[in-house]
Design an enzyme around this catalytic site. Structure first.
Site, PDB file in Angstrom:
ATOM      1  N   TYR A  27       0.839  -1.210   0.000  1.00 25.43           N
ATOM      2  CA  TYR A  27       0.000   0.000   0.000  1.00 25.43           C
ATOM      3  C   TYR A  27       0.872   1.257   0.000  1.00 25.43           C
ATOM      4  O   TYR A  27       0.490   2.285  -0.567  1.00 25.43           O
ATOM      5  CB  TYR A  27      -0.985  -0.015   1.176  1.00 25.43           C
ATOM      6  CG  TYR A  27      -2.254  -0.773   0.825  1.00 25.43           C
ATOM      7  CD1 TYR A  27      -3.316  -0.135   0.193  1.00 25.43           C
ATOM      8  CD2 TYR A  27      -2.371  -2.131   1.070  1.00 25.43           C
ATOM      9  CE1 TYR A  27      -4.461  -0.823  -0.168  1.00 25.43           C
ATOM     10  CE2 TYR A  27      -3.510  -2.836   0.716  1.00 25.43           C
ATOM     11  CZ  TYR A  27      -4.556  -2.174   0.098  1.00 25.43           C
ATOM     12  OH  TYR A  27      -5.698  -2.862  -0.281  1.00 25.43           O
TER      13      TYR A  27
ATOM     14  N   HIS B  93     -14.536   2.445  -0.716  1.00 21.42           N
ATOM     15  CA  HIS B  93     -13.419   1.578  -0.307  1.00 21.42           C
ATOM     16  C   HIS B  93     -12.355   2.335   0.477  1.00 21.42           C
ATOM     17  O   HIS B  93     -11.239   1.844   0.622  1.00 21.42           O
ATOM     18  CB  HIS B  93     -12.810   0.886  -1.533  1.00 21.42           C
ATOM     19  CG  HIS B  93     -13.763  -0.073  -2.190  1.00 21.42           C
ATOM     20  ND1 HIS B  93     -13.543  -0.640  -3.424  1.00 21.42           N
ATOM     21  CD2 HIS B  93     -14.942  -0.580  -1.750  1.00 21.42           C
ATOM     22  CE1 HIS B  93     -14.553  -1.449  -3.728  1.00 21.42           C
ATOM     23  NE2 HIS B  93     -15.420  -1.419  -2.731  1.00 21.42           N
TER      24      HIS B  93
ATOM     25  N   CYS C 181      -6.137   2.849  13.509  1.00 16.41           N
ATOM     26  CA  CYS C 181      -5.606   1.832  14.409  1.00 16.41           C
ATOM     27  C   CYS C 181      -6.248   0.502  13.993  1.00 16.41           C
ATOM     28  O   CYS C 181      -7.468   0.424  13.821  1.00 16.41           O
ATOM     29  CB  CYS C 181      -5.972   2.186  15.855  1.00 16.41           C
ATOM     30  SG  CYS C 181      -5.626   0.819  16.987  1.00 16.41           S
TER      31      CYS C 181
ATOM     32  N   CYS D 130       0.107   2.446  16.600  1.00 14.00           N
ATOM     33  CA  CYS D 130      -0.866   3.434  17.098  1.00 14.00           C
ATOM     34  C   CYS D 130      -0.258   4.136  18.315  1.00 14.00           C
ATOM     35  O   CYS D 130       0.166   3.462  19.265  1.00 14.00           O
ATOM     36  CB  CYS D 130      -2.155   2.714  17.486  1.00 14.00           C
ATOM     37  SG  CYS D 130      -3.325   3.759  18.363  1.00 14.00           S
TER      38      CYS D 130
ATOM     39  N   THR E 270     -15.689   1.179 -14.315  1.00 10.83           N
ATOM     40  CA  THR E 270     -15.691   0.065 -13.357  1.00 10.83           C
ATOM     41  C   THR E 270     -16.135  -1.210 -14.059  1.00 10.83           C
ATOM     42  O   THR E 270     -17.008  -1.178 -14.933  1.00 10.83           O
ATOM     43  CB  THR E 270     -16.577   0.343 -12.124  1.00 10.83           C
ATOM     44  OG1 THR E 270     -16.621  -0.843 -11.318  1.00 10.83           O
ATOM     45  CG2 THR E 270     -17.988   0.755 -12.493  1.00 10.83           C
TER      46      THR E 270
ATOM     47  N   ALA F 216     -12.674   7.386 -20.319  1.00 11.57           N
ATOM     48  CA  ALA F 216     -13.492   8.415 -19.663  1.00 11.57           C
ATOM     49  C   ALA F 216     -12.947   9.820 -19.925  1.00 11.57           C
ATOM     50  O   ALA F 216     -13.711  10.775 -20.093  1.00 11.57           O
ATOM     51  CB  ALA F 216     -13.552   8.140 -18.160  1.00 11.57           C
TER      52      ALA F 216
END
Ligand code: OAD
Length: 273
Positions: free
Chosen positions: A74, A126, A134, A167, A208, A251
């Site tokens: 990520y 999403h 956390c 955290c 999509t 698009a």
């Protein structure tokens, strides 16, 4: 149903009139709307899922097995999304927001590009890759040691994980504020998305593949409530047969002239060369 190409957007007069006179509009976007900003989609030929196993990189089980790997993956995507800029499709959607009295933008994208383009009140089904939580208490985290630490993209490509920040309150792992496979979309966001879908006169489905739930249910809901369905996608999808108008093309090429047509003073010809 009428099909069209970017070079020649042909819209039946009755449909154009419905697009122009609509008061309430809802839009569902997916990864295709950001493709022209350089962000890969998931299920196209070179999409992310062709190279990365979603169970390993984007699921609850993947996080439990190897949070360092997912944090790194990520992180690489976040860095790429930080460099990306809104494309003409994102900007055209801002013009639609200005045109319609009631306008709701629902996205499956986590890249923040709709907000960056100027869309307000984006319903991010999403989540958002630039926000953090956390992993145990689910509280939003704005700052934690290591949160902004650079990610070693080459190490991630070799399958090596990255250290996950903790955290500051409870010491649990920090996670991106995104929805993974095995998790539910936040109920409050979906409730707003479905309410907008039920009341809209026109529902746009843009970029999509329309196979991931619950997002893919929204067009069916819109149709049950008598909305006009407009799909914009270079490829047919399972929803194409349902659409009243399917515009085939990227698009970023379709939306700007379409928005010109919708917002222009009506002319005798509904065709833009
Ligand atoms: P997909 O990768 O499944 O589909 C992308 C769609 O965009 C395809 O139908 C393409 O034909 C279309 N497309 C490609 N380039 C385009 C362009 N320039 N303009 C318009 N359309 C274009 O992506 P999503 O449908 O967004 O979830 O996927 C939905 C969810 O599945 C994602 O949010 C992600 C993924 O697994 C999670 O990670 C939880």
């Amino acid at each position: 149903m009428t099909e069209a190409t970017p070079q020649h957007i042909a819209i039946p007069a009755g449909i154009l009139e419905r697009l122009r006179s609509a008061k309430s509009v809802a839009v569902l976007t997916g990864a295709g709307v950001s493709a022209e900003s350089g962000i890969p989609t998931f299920r196209d030929k070179d999409g992310l899922w062709a190279n990365f196993d979603p169970q390993k990189y984007a699921s609850v089980e993947g996080w439990a097995a190897n949070p360092q790997l997912m944090w790194g993956w990520y992180g690489v995507r976040r860095d790429a999304m930080r460099q990306a800029r809104p494309n003409p499709a994102h900007i055209a959607l801002c013009r639609l927001e200005d045109y319609y009295p009631d306008f709701t933008l629902v996205t499956q994208n986590i890249d923040n590009l709709h907000r960056l383009a100027g869309s307000t009140d984006v319903l991010e089904l999403h989540g958002n890759i630039f926000h953090f939580r956390c992993s145990e208490e689910h509280t939003l985290i704005e700052d934690a040691p290591g949160l902004d630490a650079p990610v070693d993209a080459e190490a991630v490509a070799r399958g090596e994980g990255q250290e996950v920040p903790r955290c500051p309150t409870c010491g649990a792992l920090v996670r991106p504020d995104v929805v993974w496979f095995g998790e539910s979309v936040e109920a409050a966001i979906y409730t707003r998305a479905s309410a907008a879908t039920k009341r809209c006169d026109v529902f746009f489905i843009i970029g999509t593949s329309s196979i991931v739930q619950p997002a893919a249910l929204l067009p069916y809901l819109a149709q049950r409530h008598h909305a006009l369905l407009v799909e914009i996608n270079p490829e047919p999808t399972p929803l194409s047969a349902l659409a009243d108008l399917a515009l085939r093309g990227p698009a970023g090429a379709i939306l700007p002239p379409l928005v010109d047509l919708i917002t222009a003073t009506p002319t005798p010809s509904p065709t833009l060369p």
